[in-house]
Design a protein around this motif. Structure first.
Motif, short mmCIF file in Angstrom:
data_model
loop_
_atom_site.label_atom_id
_atom_site.label_comp_id
_atom_site.label_asym_id
_atom_site.label_seq_id
_atom_site.Cartn_x
_atom_site.Cartn_y
_atom_site.Cartn_z
N ALA A 186 51.01 48.48 47.74
CA ALA A 186 50.37 49.41 48.68
C ALA A 186 49.60 50.48 47.91
N GLU A 187 50.17 50.94 46.82
CA GLU A 187 49.51 51.97 46.01
C GLU A 187 48.19 51.44 45.44
N GLN A 188 48.19 50.21 44.97
CA GLN A 188 46.97 49.62 44.43
C GLN A 188 45.90 49.47 45.52
N MET A 189 46.31 49.09 46.71
CA MET A 189 45.34 48.93 47.80
C MET A 189 44.79 50.28 48.24
N LEU A 190 45.64 51.27 48.36
CA LEU A 190 45.19 52.60 48.79
C LEU A 190 44.33 53.29 47.74
N ASP A 191 44.51 52.91 46.48
CA ASP A 191 43.74 53.50 45.40
C ASP A 191 42.25 53.25 45.57
N GLY A 192 41.89 52.18 46.26
CA GLY A 192 40.48 51.85 46.45
C GLY A 192 39.88 52.37 47.73
N ARG A 200 33.91 50.13 40.37
CA ARG A 200 34.10 48.82 40.98
C ARG A 200 33.08 48.64 42.11
N ARG A 201 32.93 47.40 42.49
CA ARG A 201 31.97 47.07 43.54
C ARG A 201 32.52 47.49 44.90
N VAL A 202 31.67 48.06 45.73
CA VAL A 202 32.05 48.43 47.08
C VAL A 202 31.86 47.21 47.96
N ARG A 203 32.92 46.81 48.65
CA ARG A 203 32.86 45.63 49.50
C ARG A 203 32.74 45.96 50.97
N LEU A 204 33.17 47.15 51.33
CA LEU A 204 33.14 47.53 52.75
C LEU A 204 32.95 49.03 52.85
N LEU A 205 32.05 49.45 53.71
CA LEU A 205 31.83 50.86 54.01
C LEU A 205 31.93 51.03 55.51
#
Length: 80
Positions: free
Chosen positions: A12-18, A46-51
């Motif tokens: 969860a920490e890794q996902m929220l980091d982005g 890193r590449r932005v995949r969703l805004l």
């Protein structure tokens, strides 16, 4: 043995980091954030995949009657 390795799920920490959140409370703040987004995205490593821009029209519809409807819709058209 024929079994494929299953990749580890991100924590969860890794996902929220982005995830980055910019909360605005007024039309001027919203416009400022929108103008700054290209530079912010460019500096990410890193590449932005969703805004996601939630309720982009909210501040333009609810500006307390400070501006006329046509001007608000013109601003919304430029932003969209």
């Amino acid at each position: 043995d024929g079994e494929e390795a299953v990749p580890a799920s991100p924590s969860a920490e890794q996902m929220l980091d982005g995830i980055h959140v910019f909360r605005t409370h007024a039309k001027e703040e919203l416009m400022s954030v929108l103008r700054a987004l290209p530079a912010f995205i460019a500096q990410l490593r890193r590449r932005v995949r969703l805004l996601v821009v939630d309720s982009i029209a909210f501040h333009l519809r609810h500006d307390g009657g400070k501006h006329d409807y046509a001007k608000r819709m013109q601003t919304l058209g430029r932003v969209a």
